[in-house]
Design a protein around this motif. Structure first.
Motif, PDB file in Angstrom:
ATOM      1  N   VAL A  36      -2.176   0.782  -6.181  1.00  0.00           N
ATOM      2  CA  VAL A  36      -1.494   1.263  -4.902  1.00  0.00           C
ATOM      3  C   VAL A  36      -2.227  -0.134  -3.942  1.00  0.00           C
ATOM      4  O   VAL A  36      -3.365   0.057  -3.811  1.00  0.00           O
ATOM      5  CB  VAL A  36      -1.855   2.465  -4.507  1.00  0.00           C
ATOM      6  CG1 VAL A  36      -1.596   2.858  -2.800  1.00  0.00           C
ATOM      7  CG2 VAL A  36      -1.751   3.710  -5.370  1.00  0.00           C
ATOM      8  N   PRO A  37      -1.445  -0.987  -3.441  1.00  0.00           N
ATOM      9  CA  PRO A  37      -2.175  -1.977  -2.721  1.00  0.00           C
ATOM     10  C   PRO A  37      -2.608  -1.668  -1.490  1.00  0.00           C
ATOM     11  O   PRO A  37      -2.508  -0.605  -0.795  1.00  0.00           O
ATOM     12  CB  PRO A  37      -0.809  -2.937  -2.503  1.00  0.00           C
ATOM     13  CG  PRO A  37      -0.021  -2.513  -3.386  1.00  0.00           C
ATOM     14  CD  PRO A  37      -0.021  -1.176  -3.545  1.00  0.00           C
ATOM     15  N   GLN A  38      -3.526  -2.594  -0.925  1.00  0.00           N
ATOM     16  CA  GLN A  38      -4.208  -2.374   0.221  1.00  0.00           C
ATOM     17  C   GLN A  38      -3.377  -2.918   1.338  1.00  0.00           C
ATOM     18  O   GLN A  38      -3.389  -4.275   1.294  1.00  0.00           O
ATOM     19  CB  GLN A  38      -5.893  -2.720   0.254  1.00  0.00           C
ATOM     20  CG  GLN A  38      -6.508  -2.310   1.622  1.00  0.00           C
ATOM     21  CD  GLN A  38      -6.924  -3.375   2.636  1.00  0.00           C
ATOM     22  OE1 GLN A  38      -6.973  -4.566   2.146  1.00  0.00           O
ATOM     23  NE2 GLN A  38      -6.858  -3.242   3.943  1.00  0.00           N
ATOM     24  N   THR A  39      -2.821  -2.395   2.520  1.00  0.00           N
ATOM     25  CA  THR A  39      -1.812  -3.174   3.265  1.00  0.00           C
ATOM     26  C   THR A  39      -2.616  -3.251   4.751  1.00  0.00           C
ATOM     27  O   THR A  39      -3.685  -2.369   4.906  1.00  0.00           O
ATOM     28  CB  THR A  39      -0.482  -2.187   3.277  1.00  0.00           C
ATOM     29  OG1 THR A  39      -1.051  -0.622   3.671  1.00  0.00           O
ATOM     30  CG2 THR A  39       0.124  -2.077   1.986  1.00  0.00           C
ATOM     31  N   PHE A  40      -2.044  -4.186   5.332  1.00  0.00           N
ATOM     32  CA  PHE A  40      -2.727  -4.574   6.543  1.00  0.00           C
ATOM     33  C   PHE A  40      -1.821  -5.580   7.437  1.00  0.00           C
ATOM     34  O   PHE A  40      -0.928  -6.014   6.695  1.00  0.00           O
ATOM     35  CB  PHE A  40      -4.051  -5.171   6.392  1.00  0.00           C
ATOM     36  CG  PHE A  40      -4.001  -6.642   5.435  1.00  0.00           C
ATOM     37  CD1 PHE A  40      -3.759  -7.798   6.186  1.00  0.00           C
ATOM     38  CD2 PHE A  40      -3.880  -6.598   4.172  1.00  0.00           C
ATOM     39  CE1 PHE A  40      -3.609  -8.952   5.200  1.00  0.00           C
ATOM     40  CE2 PHE A  40      -3.754  -7.758   3.443  1.00  0.00           C
ATOM     41  CZ  PHE A  40      -3.787  -9.027   3.879  1.00  0.00           C
ATOM     42  N   ILE A  41      -1.855  -5.566   8.605  1.00  0.00           N
ATOM     43  CA  ILE A  41      -1.173  -6.697   9.499  1.00  0.00           C
ATOM     44  C   ILE A  41      -2.247  -7.452  10.237  1.00  0.00           C
ATOM     45  O   ILE A  41      -1.779  -8.194  10.773  1.00  0.00           O
ATOM     46  CB  ILE A  41      -0.118  -5.893  10.433  1.00  0.00           C
ATOM     47  CG1 ILE A  41      -0.958  -4.999  11.434  1.00  0.00           C
ATOM     48  CG2 ILE A  41       1.069  -5.405   9.568  1.00  0.00           C
ATOM     49  CD1 ILE A  41       0.133  -4.221  12.069  1.00  0.00           C
ATOM     50  N   GLY A  42      -3.462  -7.145  10.012  1.00  0.00           N
ATOM     51  CA  GLY A  42      -4.504  -7.837  10.623  1.00  0.00           C
ATOM     52  C   GLY A  42      -5.742  -7.922   9.661  1.00  0.00           C
ATOM     53  O   GLY A  42      -6.333  -6.849   9.285  1.00  0.00           O
ATOM     54  N   ASN A  43      -6.706  -8.924   9.598  1.00  0.00           N
ATOM     55  CA  ASN A  43      -7.860  -8.804   9.056  1.00  0.00           C
ATOM     56  C   ASN A  43      -8.829  -9.955   9.798  1.00  0.00           C
ATOM     57  O   ASN A  43      -8.345 -10.669  10.555  1.00  0.00           O
ATOM     58  CB  ASN A  43      -7.896  -8.752   7.727  1.00  0.00           C
ATOM     59  CG  ASN A  43      -7.460 -10.226   6.890  1.00  0.00           C
ATOM     60  OD1 ASN A  43      -7.698 -11.077   7.419  1.00  0.00           O
ATOM     61  ND2 ASN A  43      -7.015  -9.772   5.834  1.00  0.00           N
ATOM     62  N   HIS A  44     -10.066  -9.909   9.222  1.00  0.00           N
ATOM     63  CA  HIS A  44     -11.033 -11.095   9.850  1.00  0.00           C
ATOM     64  C   HIS A  44     -10.732 -12.517   9.506  1.00  0.00           C
ATOM     65  O   HIS A  44     -11.397 -13.225  10.038  1.00  0.00           O
ATOM     66  CB  HIS A  44     -12.234 -10.611   9.070  1.00  0.00           C
ATOM     67  CG  HIS A  44     -12.624 -11.024   7.721  1.00  0.00           C
ATOM     68  ND1 HIS A  44     -11.845 -10.192   6.615  1.00  0.00           N
ATOM     69  CD2 HIS A  44     -13.062 -12.008   6.967  1.00  0.00           C
ATOM     70  CE1 HIS A  44     -12.073 -10.648   5.568  1.00  0.00           C
ATOM     71  NE2 HIS A  44     -12.877 -11.721   5.809  1.00  0.00           N
ATOM     72  N   ASP A  45      -9.567 -12.833   8.716  1.00  0.00           N
ATOM     73  CA  ASP A  45      -9.491 -13.942   8.262  1.00  0.00           C
ATOM     74  C   ASP A  45      -8.145 -14.687   8.746  1.00  0.00           C
ATOM     75  O   ASP A  45      -7.815 -15.675   8.544  1.00  0.00           O
ATOM     76  CB  ASP A  45      -9.370 -14.100   6.620  1.00  0.00           C
ATOM     77  CG  ASP A  45     -10.591 -14.287   6.076  1.00  0.00           C
ATOM     78  OD1 ASP A  45     -11.447 -14.951   6.853  1.00  0.00           O
ATOM     79  OD2 ASP A  45     -10.815 -13.856   4.777  1.00  0.00           O
ATOM     80  N   VAL A  46      -7.223 -13.809   9.473  1.00  0.00           N
ATOM     81  CA  VAL A  46      -6.030 -14.321   9.796  1.00  0.00           C
ATOM     82  C   VAL A  46      -5.665 -13.912  11.374  1.00  0.00           C
ATOM     83  O   VAL A  46      -6.500 -13.372  12.015  1.00  0.00           O
ATOM     84  CB  VAL A  46      -4.807 -13.559   9.109  1.00  0.00           C
ATOM     85  CG1 VAL A  46      -4.987 -13.847   7.482  1.00  0.00           C
ATOM     86  CG2 VAL A  46      -4.876 -11.976   9.553  1.00  0.00           C
TER      87      VAL A  46
END
Length: 430
Positions: free
Chosen positions: A265-275
């Motif tokens: 099960v992937p960890q999904t995101f549309i923002g993080n500390h690197d982008v």
């Protein structure tokens, strides 16, 4: 061999926080400076996290470092700019008291150049016990992706593995709930396998999340022994398909996402500390809701990067200090936030609540049932608990409205339930 993640992870929705920026800590440590108890600032935001609908706190680096936290000096000591062990103890305890899980950032691939192990390695040289702690290239210590201030450890060395296992198990015994393994892709999956096997054996309820940006991610999970990986392919497809008016790209990424779900099960995101923040990444502000809908309804383990739920903007730049815009300080209390963020916050709360009411979405099957450049309809379904579950996502980035697909509308960008407005979206239960 793929390992099953702890059952509690299936019900988690994460708030991702970069604590050095959040608490407005100094950009660089100064040796001898007193401890500043800034982690208390985060304690004051835990109720906000709950009100958002999240039940997990994914923390960036908290250990002693030279500057940004990814140049670690001591994995057993809390960064003095953030506080001390008692401050971390209070943060973890207060989070757990509210039902919030805590995962820490494990920066183990590389350390600060000032790290004692690096000094010993450079003094001893390659081919020696002390020298075997680091990677070497042509007689020089290899550094992470050209960053001369971050020498790479050699995870094939038994003493280094023992050190990493010791650190991970120390803080798991302290009470944290898991680890994000920073730059897990760099040493490769086989380097992690003996480490994760030991940690899983001693702490079977700990969640292990690896940062992997590209490559054969399913193979990485099978060989490394981590439970999940960061889903960068889906992140890219979400903002890129919206910007390019090309939902065929998203449809292709969803085929890949569906295939990943057969393994992990992937960890999904549309923002993080690197982008760059999602609101700054999108060309059309009307499409922010589309991105949030995809994050919260598609299968996976979703995380919201702090401030995104308020509509923060910020661009990552390739220069010294280029992360500052995306790692900002937050006010002393949530009540001090601008009122301008409230509509976006309300949208996040509604969609997170939808996700929490349908926990089966975490492992749902995906089918793209209709797609054009401007529109897409995605079905998420599951056979669980002796029942059939099905939810559809309908997105429209055209200048004209489109007919509403069949189903009961449970979330919508507008009031008209007969059509999807221009640049609108809907979520339907079937």
């Amino acid at each position: 061999m793929t390992v099953s993640q702890p059952a509690w992870v299936d019900y988690s929705v994460w708030w991702h926080c970069y604590p050095l920026g959040f608490t407005d800590a100094e950009r660089r440590r100064v040796a001898g400076d007193p401890v500043t108890h800034r982690l208390e600032h985060l304690v004051g935001w835990l109720d906000y996290l709950v009100s958002l609908g999240c039940n997990g706190l994914l923390l960036g680096p908290v250990f002693a470092s030279v500057s940004h936290g990814y140049d670690t000096l001591d994995h057993y000591r809390v960064d003095a700019r953030l506080g001390d062990e008692a401050d971390l103890r209070r943060l973890v305890d207060e989070a757990h008291r509210r039902g919030i899980r805590v995962v820490l950032d494990g920066v183990f691939n590389h350390v600060a150049r000032e790290h004692p192990a690096v000094a010993r390695a450079e003094a001893a040289g390659p081919g020696t016990p002390d020298g075997s702690w680091v990677q070497w290239v042509d007689g020089y210590v290899r550094c992470f992706e050209g960053h001369l201030d971050m020498p790479e450890l050699d995870l094939s060395t038994p003493a280094v593995r023992d050190h990493i296992v010791g650190v991970m198990e120390h803080w798991l015994a302290f009470g944290i709930d898991g680890w994000r393994l920073d730059a897990a892709y760099a040493p490769g999956p086989d380097a992690w396998a003996p480490i994760t096997a030991r940690v899983r054996a001693d702490f079977p309820e700990a969640w292990l999340l690896g940062e992997v940006i590209h490559g054969d991610v399913a193979d990485f999970v099978r060989r490394s022994g981590v439970h999940s990986l960061t889903q960068y392919e889906l992140w890219k497809a979400i903002w890129s398909s919206l910007n390019d008016t090309n939902f065929w790209e998203l449809a292709h990424a969803l085929e890949r996402h569906r295939a990943f779900l057969a393994t992990f099960v992937p960890q999904t995101f549309i923002g993080n500390h690197d982008v760059t923040r999602i609101r700054s990444m999108l060309n059309d502000d009307r499409h922010l809701g589309h991105a949030v809908v995809l994050l919260m309804v598609l299968p996976g383990i979703p995380s919201i990067y702090y401030g995104d739920e308020q509509g923060f903007v910020g661009t990552k730049e390739d220069r010294p200090g280029g992360d500052d815009q995306i790692r900002p300080a937050m006010p002393p209390r949530p009540e001090n936030l601008s009122l301008l963020g409230r509509p976006i916050l309300a949208q996040h709360q509604a969609l997170i609540a939808l996700r929490r009411r349908h926990p089966w979405l975490v492992r749902a099957d995906i089918a793209v049932v209709a797609v054009t450049n401007e529109t897409i309809v995605i079905e998420c379904s599951s056979e669980s608990g002796g029942a059939h579950h099905e939810i559809a996502i309908a997105l429209n980035v055209d200048d004209a409205p489109r007919p509403m697909p069949s189903g009961t509308v449970i979330a919508h960008s507008a009031e008209d339930l007969m059509e999807i407005e221009a640049h609108g979206w809907a979520v339907l239960e079937r």
